[in-house]
Design a protein around this motif. Structure first.
Motif, PDB file in Angstrom:
ATOM      1  N   THR A  56      -0.495  -1.970   7.068  1.00 12.75           N
ATOM      2  CA  THR A  56      -0.948  -0.741   6.444  1.00 12.75           C
ATOM      3  C   THR A  56      -2.288  -0.966   5.749  1.00 12.75           C
ATOM      4  OG1 THR A  56       0.126  -1.187   4.320  1.00 12.75           O
ATOM      5  CG2 THR A  56       1.451  -0.075   6.010  1.00 12.75           C
ATOM      6  N   ALA A  57      -2.876   0.102   5.260  1.00 14.87           N
ATOM      7  CA  ALA A  57      -4.153  -0.001   4.547  1.00 14.87           C
ATOM      8  C   ALA A  57      -4.021  -0.840   3.295  1.00 14.87           C
ATOM      9  CB  ALA A  57      -4.669   1.393   4.194  1.00 14.87           C
ATOM     10  N   GLU A  58      -2.805  -0.917   2.729  1.00 18.38           N
ATOM     11  CA  GLU A  58      -2.572  -1.673   1.496  1.00 18.38           C
ATOM     12  C   GLU A  58      -2.275  -3.134   1.767  1.00 18.38           C
ATOM     13  OE1 GLU A  58      -0.838   1.189   2.226  1.00 18.38           O
ATOM     14  OE2 GLU A  58      -2.263   2.419   1.079  1.00 18.38           O
ATOM     15  N   ILE A 229       8.059  -1.152  11.097  1.00 11.93           N
ATOM     16  CA  ILE A 229       6.995  -0.213  11.468  1.00 11.93           C
ATOM     17  C   ILE A 229       6.804   0.779  10.337  1.00 11.93           C
ATOM     18  CG2 ILE A 229       6.275   1.540  13.134  1.00 11.93           C
ATOM     19  CD1 ILE A 229       8.069   0.154  15.190  1.00 11.93           C
ATOM     20  N   MET A 230       5.572   0.842   9.855  1.00 16.57           N
ATOM     21  CA  MET A 230       5.226   1.727   8.747  1.00 16.57           C
ATOM     22  C   MET A 230       4.355   2.880   9.231  1.00 16.57           C
ATOM     23  SD  MET A 230       6.686   0.182   6.172  1.00 16.57           S
ATOM     24  CE  MET A 230       5.947   1.013   4.758  1.00 16.57           C
ATOM     25  N   GLU A 231       4.518   4.024   8.592  1.00 18.02           N
ATOM     26  CA  GLU A 231       3.650   5.168   8.874  1.00 18.02           C
ATOM     27  C   GLU A 231       2.192   4.794   8.627  1.00 18.02           C
ATOM     28  OE1 GLU A 231       4.087   7.940  10.222  1.00 18.02           O
ATOM     29  OE2 GLU A 231       6.130   8.668   9.908  1.00 18.02           O
ATOM     30  N   GLY A 232       1.317   5.389   9.421  1.00 17.88           N
ATOM     31  CA  GLY A 232      -0.105   5.166   9.227  1.00 17.88           C
ATOM     32  C   GLY A 232      -0.647   3.925   9.890  1.00 17.88           C
ATOM     33  N   THR A 233       0.186   3.213  10.657  1.00 16.62           N
ATOM     34  CA  THR A 233      -0.253   2.001  11.344  1.00 16.62           C
ATOM     35  C   THR A 233      -0.431   2.276  12.839  1.00 16.62           C
ATOM     36  OG1 THR A 233       2.027   1.277  11.709  1.00 16.62           O
ATOM     37  CG2 THR A 233       0.937   0.510   9.697  1.00 16.62           C
ATOM     38  N   LYS A 234      -1.187   1.405  13.480  1.00 14.82           N
ATOM     39  CA  LYS A 234      -1.386   1.525  14.926  1.00 14.82           C
ATOM     40  C   LYS A 234      -0.076   1.377  15.679  1.00 14.82           C
ATOM     41  CE  LYS A 234      -3.470   1.447  18.957  1.00 14.82           C
ATOM     42  NZ  LYS A 234      -3.991   2.686  19.580  1.00 14.82           N
ATOM     43  N   ILE A 235       0.779   0.467  15.214  1.00 15.02           N
ATOM     44  CA  ILE A 235       2.043   0.268  15.921  1.00 15.02           C
ATOM     45  C   ILE A 235       2.947   1.493  15.791  1.00 15.02           C
ATOM     46  CG2 ILE A 235       3.389  -0.827  14.057  1.00 15.02           C
ATOM     47  CD1 ILE A 235       4.447  -2.777  16.192  1.00 15.02           C
ATOM     48  N   ALA A 236       2.810   2.246  14.710  1.00 16.21           N
ATOM     49  CA  ALA A 236       3.565   3.494  14.571  1.00 16.21           C
ATOM     50  C   ALA A 236       3.129   4.498  15.630  1.00 16.21           C
ATOM     51  CB  ALA A 236       3.372   4.067  13.173  1.00 16.21           C
ATOM     52  N   GLN A 237       1.831   4.580  15.878  1.00 11.06           N
ATOM     53  CA  GLN A 237       1.316   5.466  16.932  1.00 11.06           C
ATOM     54  C   GLN A 237       1.844   5.028  18.297  1.00 11.06           C
ATOM     55  OE1 GLN A 237      -2.966   5.545  16.755  1.00 11.06           O
ATOM     56  NE2 GLN A 237      -3.001   5.845  14.536  1.00 11.06           N
ATOM     57  N   MET A 238       1.831   3.731  18.542  1.00 14.99           N
ATOM     58  CA  MET A 238       2.316   3.204  19.816  1.00 14.99           C
ATOM     59  C   MET A 238       3.807   3.476  19.997  1.00 14.99           C
ATOM     60  SD  MET A 238       0.291  -0.442  19.532  1.00 14.99           S
ATOM     61  CE  MET A 238       1.037  -1.195  20.977  1.00 14.99           C
TER      62      MET A 238
END
Length: 319
Positions: A56-58, A229-238
């Protein structure tokens, strides 16, 4: 907590980190996470943008205090928080988020020196395998020797499969990891590796290779994670786009068992399963508490008379 496996039984199955710390320091020791206002080379464009697909961004932890607080303030506040619930009397200062060797040497030294306190017995530094530099490690060796501290550098390996590392956008490979281990050993710094054992792109053969690589590089400690898998991550999109299929709970239990039984019996295991903040989590531990997954691993190992190092072979090298 579950009582399926007693702690005495657990210690017979693998090298438990908390027991190692208690035996070494003769008291309960607890890690105090420290978050710095830093970044990574695959976030700032040095190697890539966006960071690892699971980050994540954090960064990689949800337990840290604000990085606007100084190192000393974070240590003191975390001591108060920890001692409310745990009877620890000694502590490890844990530089956890992002790449903690990715800064100027004088800034790195200042952070390390600010973590040294009377009841701090160790310093753990989390970073990338491609960010292990001689002058930084020489500094850590000098601090270790002068202040009699146990210093451990934790390398984010994640997988021994270079193709998987590309998918994860790690922007390093296993050679970087091997080179980092050689440098750490040269300066007498303890080595730890982070591995995610249920990556959808890794096969069972990769788990055997994980174990071989850990053995070959004479790792001191290993931290095992399950994929979350966390919201806002690339793997979440995948994941939402159905680009991969998650492994199931039983797969993870089997993979941890394979890994443990094939690594040397003197390697310390920091943890057997990861966890994440419930808020913003899409997937973590198949909707179960982390300790239930851990109990399943230990129960299966006990049932099958397995234990850490059972199938370790001295001449079974990686590659």
């Amino acid at each position: 907590m579950s009582n399926i496996i007693s702690f005495e039984e657990e210690k017979k199955l693998y090298r438990v980190y908390s027991e190692y710390l208690r035996n070494k320091f003769h008291t309960k020791v607890y890690k105090l996470p420290i978050s710095l206002n830093i970044t990574c080379p695959n976030r700032d464009g040095s190697k890539a943008y966006g960071g690892c697909i699971f980050c994540t961004a954090e960064g990689g932890s949800f337990e840290n205090l604000s990085n606007k607080l100084s190192v000393k303030e974070q240590i003191e506040q975390n001591k108060i928080n920890i001692t409310k619930n745990h009877k620890a009397t000694k502590f490890i200062a844990y530089f956890q988020n992002f790449s903690n060797t990715y800064m100027p040497l004088d800034q790195f030294k200042e952070n390390i020196m600010n973590a040294i306190q009377e009841d701090v017995v160790g310093i753990n530094i989390s970073t990338r395998p491609d960010l292990i530099f001689d002058d930084y490690m020489k500094l850590l060796k000098d601090v270790k020797d002068e202040y009699n501290l146990e210093i451990t550098v934790e390398l984010g390996l994640q997988s021994s499969n270079d193709e998987t590392l590309k998918i994860l956008n790690r922007c390093h490979n296993t050679k970087d990891y091997i080179d980092a281990c050689e440098t750490l050993s040269k300066y007498g710094i303890r080595k730890a590796a982070h591995l995610i054992l249920d990556l959808p792109w890794d096969s069972i053969d990769d788990i055997y290779n994980d174990a071989r690589l850990i053995n070959m590089t004479k790792m001191d400690e290993v931290k095992l994670h399950s994929l979350y898998i966390m919201e806002g991550t690339k793997i979440a999109q995948m994941y939402k786009a159905h680009e991969f299929k998650l492994l199931n709970r039983e797969d993870y239990v089997d993979r941890v068992e394979i890994f443990l039984t094939h690594i040397k019996d003197d390697i310390i295991i920091q943890r057997l399963v990861g966890r994440s903040d419930e808020e913003g989590t899409i997937h973590c531990n198949w909707g179960e508490s982390w300790w239930r997954i851990k109990d399943s691993i230990l129960e299966q190992m006990k049932r099958k008379s397995n234990y850490q190092g059972k199938y370790f072979k001295e001449d079974d090298f990686y590659g």
